[in-house]
Write an enzyme that holds these catalytic residues in place. Structure first.
Site, PDB file in Angstrom:
ATOM      1  N   GLU A 226      -1.469   0.563  -9.684  1.00 57.83           N
ATOM      2  CA  GLU A 226      -1.450  -0.547  -8.747  1.00 57.83           C
ATOM      3  C   GLU A 226      -0.182  -1.361  -8.956  1.00 57.83           C
ATOM      4  O   GLU A 226       0.426  -1.324 -10.023  1.00 57.83           O
ATOM      5  CB  GLU A 226      -2.659  -1.460  -8.987  1.00 57.83           C
TER       6      GLU A 226
ATOM      7  N   ASP B 118      13.653   6.207   1.080  1.00 55.68           N
ATOM      8  CA  ASP B 118      12.743   5.375   1.865  1.00 55.68           C
ATOM      9  C   ASP B 118      13.359   4.004   2.098  1.00 55.68           C
ATOM     10  O   ASP B 118      12.704   2.977   1.916  1.00 55.68           O
ATOM     11  CB  ASP B 118      11.387   5.275   1.162  1.00 55.68           C
TER      12      ASP B 118
END
Ligand SMILES: *[C@@H]1O[C@H](CO)[C@@H](O)[C@H](O)[C@H]1NC(C)=O
Ligand SMILES: *[C@@H]1O[C@H](CO)[C@@H](O)[C@H](O)[C@H]1NC(C)=O
Ligand SMILES: *[C@@H]1O[C@H](CO)[C@@H](O)[C@H](O)[C@H]1NC(C)=O
Length: 862
Positions: A579, A716
């Site tokens: 996370e 990206d």
């Protein structure tokens, strides 16, 4: 003991890591054509049943396409009569599937059989109780079947079917013996939508008197004043055209693609649609494909309110409301994404508010958390594993039997070693194939789109019928590699790739993979891809192996940080193994490397410092841990004022953490979206000036210049991956893919990589090549986003499939490609720069050095 080869591991990671972000775009009927397992044996015998059987040896389980087991096919007990359709072969797929194609075959049995079904009907059911007769778009039920006992006849289902149970019902024009073998083609229906209820669509009369029929003509539920308990045009995978009066070629009357409503026909100023799902799901987003021909009184909805219900209980009182920005400039039809914020429900009721006299929808799709149902849906795992394991299991099995006889321990060990070697080789081969497949798949995506067929025309004309059969094969089984016979695949690749290179204008037939790639930057598939974002999602920076060695020479000290000093603020994103949290921290200075200039940070002021903390889950596997540590190693060496810095780590105990900078203004996408445009419609002054925008763009170029100097490929680059600090300072980061907020920016190729296609160069999409030059392309798109203030997604008027189609046009370069338009705030010189980033030949695109120079230069001009 079984150490898989490194490339294999990386590839596996590529395949597996992306599953949790099943932020799938809407289903693509051109791609969703996998054999569902009659011929391959994936569907167990128990799930195949029939109305009757002629004998044990012609039972339902022998009704598998291309299989000669038993007496060669399923045959019912008695001949089929023309007016008595009671015989059927039924398949239970165990889950809802989107079925686009069916195949039938008669009973051949090595020349003994001569029975087949000249025609048939399809009935289907989602719950096993309510059966629906399939009809084509013109209302016809009967499909043409076989004319001999051996040939396979394939029929496209137009419209496709969403079902769990499918029945094949043989039809004849005279009493005759019939036998059948069948296959279904499609994919798992990830939306899980079982039915929608909506007011019936209406008719619009144009000034000229033309009537536009906006009814849902393929709805398979009950029809009345409203539609109940069915699915139809809103889930058929076909998006309407920009001009609602035009239709796709097979359609029958104007307005066919859309379901539309007039504002006067409903009370309350909204249209209410209820969606029922197969089970309780954790929803991330709803995508509604809307027409926006505002000149004719059609607009997207201005607001939507959604209510949620779990099981049979009441609608939860708290509604989710989203207000949309209307677009009076661009009349294109588009997908509108409504975030559903992880609400849990098995039914959703949405009220879409009219923004104008008409509202027209052609598709509605839902994305729900794939991690919730990783067993039932995870196409790559489910399907890759059987094909790779089955053969090895057989080898193992037979050897074990021999060993039981031998009873010699040493031989046992030797054989085991041999098996291991074979197994490894097998894996290596499989994975090599898989890697080429991934590449190939992306080609097939475009190949399978009708208008793309000209892309490789020369291929077809250059060779004989052999080529033709393989192209038919493509059409039927595009993207079905998991069940594909390897031999066919191998045959297809060599003729594909070299020709491909030729087409690219590569001068000599050297190593195919080198074409168009700058010196020293290996091909994507060859590069030792360093998965910098391994834990949370994107494979952001790829690092050629060479560079890694250079980098690992130096020693960089990153301090261990006591994790108790971190104060959790909010979760930024998450992935399979970890996370990312936004945290506050005080006293950071003490723990940072000594060469770190504090002024860079906000810490000089009194308020606590914001940091992003990327955390590996304690239960993550060893590979994920290794990647995480590697990521730390690489990150620790990136030092540039425009690249996010690694500040400290917690690796003394679990969970492993890395602490990076975070900037007070969040990401650039959100930052710009908050700005006032100062357009003529509003009285506000713009809150951001052209020079601020250019300043930010220059910094992105500078950061990229640094990365490219190290041969780092970001892969990206987008505004969502740039963070904004004080006074418009920018740092490039890599959070994008792990954040649900931006799931709509990524396109998921069925069961495979998740890709930001709207930012990707044509060669990245079609050939899987990621280089600095493809980063330059993405920079052009990022620049465009910046100057449009992120008001819309790039190519927002195109569906994902159309974006891929457009990519093919960039490849062909015959002037039919669509470029992003010049943003209002963008001067000609900057737009010219954008266009140069999107040049077809990688060597014609500017370098980041040039770009940076140019943007800086244009700064001094003004
Ligand atoms: C929709 O409208 C067309 C055109 O009038 C009509 O032929 C068709 O039957 C209608 N479909 C349904 C399901 O009402
Ligand atoms: C839904 O999924 C999100 C993201 O995976 C998770 O954070 C959330 O807790 C889930 N919601 C529920 C109610 O399980
Ligand atoms: C329907 O839309 C038209 C055009 O926007 C508007 O003039 C009219 O008042 C609307 N009618 C209702 C009932 O909202």
């Amino acid at each position: 003991m079984l150490a898989l080869p490194r490339p294999a591991l990386l590839l596996l990671k590529l395949l597996l890591l992306h599953i949790p972000w099943a932020m799938r775009a809407q289903v693509n009927p051109a791609v969703c054509r996998y054999p569902l397992g009659m011929s391959g044996g994936h569907i167990p015998d128990d799930d195949i049943s029939a109305s009757s059987q002629w004998s044990e040896s012609t039972a339902a389980k022998y009704g598998r396409l291309d299989s000669e087991d038993g007496d060669g096919a399923w045959c019912p007990e008695v001949p089929v009569e023309p007016n008595d359709l009671k015989e059927f072969l039924q398949i239970d797929l165990r889950a809802l599937h989107f079925i686009t194609l069916v195949g039938t075959q008669g009973r051949h049995a090595g020349g003994h059989g001569n029975e087949f079904a000249p025609m048939y009907k399809i009935n289907y059911s989602r719950d096993g109780t309510r059966w629906i007769s399939w009809r084509n778009r013109h209302g016809k039920q009967v499909l043409d079947g076989n004319t001999n006992p051996y040939d396979i006849v394939l029929k496209d289902l137009e419209p496709p079917v969403i079902a769990r149970f499918v029945r094949f019902i043989p039809v004849t024009d005279h009493s005759m013996n019939v036998c059948l073998r069948v296959e279904l083609y499609g994919c798992v229906w990830l939306d899980g939508l079982v039915s929608y209820n909506a007011p019936a669509g209406q008719q619009l009369v144009l000034p000229g008197g033309t009537i536009i029929y906006l009814n849902d003509s393929v709805y398979d539920g009950a029809f009345g004043y409203s539609m109940t308990e069915g699915l139809g045009q809103l889930t058929d995978g076909v998006s309407g055209l920009d001009d609602f009066t035009q239709t796709h070629e097979y359609h029958v009357w104007p307005g066919y693609d859309y379901v539309g409503w007039h504002n006067e026909s409903t009370t309350g100023g909204y249209v209410e649609i209820t969606f029922e799902f197969d089970r309780i799901r954790n929803f991330t987003a709803m995508k509604v494909h809307c027409n926006n021909m505002f000149a004719k009184g059609v607009k997207i909805f201005k607001e939507v309110q959604c209510y949620f219900r779990s099981d049979a209980s009441e609608w939860a009182p708290s509604a989710l409301s989203s207000v949309l920005v209307l677009d009076d400039v661009n009349p294109s039809a588009r997908f509108v994404t409504v975030p559903l914020l992880h609400r849990m429900a098995s039914a959703i009721k949405c009220q879409y508010y009219f923004a104008d006299a008409w509202m027209m929808f052609s598709e509605i799709t839902f994305q729900s958390d794939a991690a919730m149902y990783n067993n039932s849906v995870a196409p790559p795992v489910v399907s890759v594993v059987p094909t790779t394991y089955d053969p090895t299991l057989k080898v193992d099995d037979s050897n074990t039997r021999i060993l039981i006889g031998c009873l010699v321990a040493i031989i046992f060990i030797l054989v085991t070693i041999i098996i291991i070697i074979l197994w490894r080789q097998f894996w290596q081969k499989m994975l090599e194939k898989a890697s080429r497949r991934m590449l190939d798949d992306e080609m097939t995506v475009s190949l399978s789109l009708p208008s793309e067929s000209s892309m490789f025309n020369h291929n077809r004309s250059s060779s004989s019928s052999e080529q033709e059969s393989s192209s038919t094969y493509d059409r039927i089984f595009p993207l079905g590699p998991d069940y594909q016979e390897p031999s066919r695949l191998i045959r297809k690749l060599p003729e594909f790739m070299p020709e491909e290179e030729e087409e690219m204008g590569c001068s000599s037939p050297v190593k195919p993979s080198q074409a168009g790639v700058p010196e020293g930057v290996p091909h994507y598939a060859e590069a030792d891809i360093m998965n910098l974002q391994g834990v949370t999602g994107s494979n952001t920076y790829s690092v050629p192996a060479l560079t890694m060695d250079l980098l690992s020479g130096k020693d960089v000290v990153i301090e261990e940080f006591p994790r108790k000093l971190l104060t959790f603020k909010e979760k930024l994103g998450e992935g399979q193994f970890g996370e990312v949290h936004l945290c506050e921290v005080e006293g950071m200075e003490k723990f940072m490397g000594k060469d770190f200039a504090l002024e860079d940070l906000d810490a000089s002021s009194n308020h606590p410092l914001l940091v992003a903390v990327k955390m590996l889950r304690a239960d993550a596997n060893k590979n994920a841990r290794n990647d995480f540590l590697k990521e730390i190693k690489i990150m620790s060496r990136l030092k540039d004022p425009n690249i996010i810095r690694l500040l400290a780590v917690c690796i003394a105990d679990d969970p492993l953490c890395m602490i990076t900078e975070y900037m007070e203004n969040g990401d650039l996408n959100q930052f710009l979206s908050r700005q006032q445009t100062g357009s003529p419609h509003t009285s506000h002054e713009p809150t951001i000036s052209y020079s601020n925008l250019r300043f930010m763009a220059t910094q992105i170029a500078s950061g990229m210049k640094y990365l490219s100097s190290l041969n780092f490929v970001h892969r990206d680059l987008a505004t969502r991956n740039c963070l904004v600090g004080k006074q418009y300072t920018i740092k490039i980061a890599d959070f994008g893919m792990s954040r649900n907020l931006y799931s709509g920016d990524y396109y998921r190729i069925q069961g495979r990589a998740v890709l930001p296609i709207r930012w990707m160069s044509w060669e990245s999409i079609l050939l899987g090549k990621f280089t600095t030059a493809s980063d330059v392309w993405a920079f052009g798109v990022t620049l465009w986003e910046t100057f449009t203030l992120c008001r819309e997604q790039p190519y927002s008027q195109m569906s994902d499939e159309q974006v891929i189609e457009n990519t093919g046009e960039f490849f062909r370069d015959q002037g039919r490609q669509t470029y992003l338009p010049q943003p209002a705030l963008c001067p000609d010189s900057v737009y010219k720069l954008m266009l140069s980033c999107w040049r077809r030949d990688t060597k014609d695109r500017p370098s980041f050095h040039d770009i940076h120079h140019l943007l800086q230069g244009s700064a001094s001009e003004e």
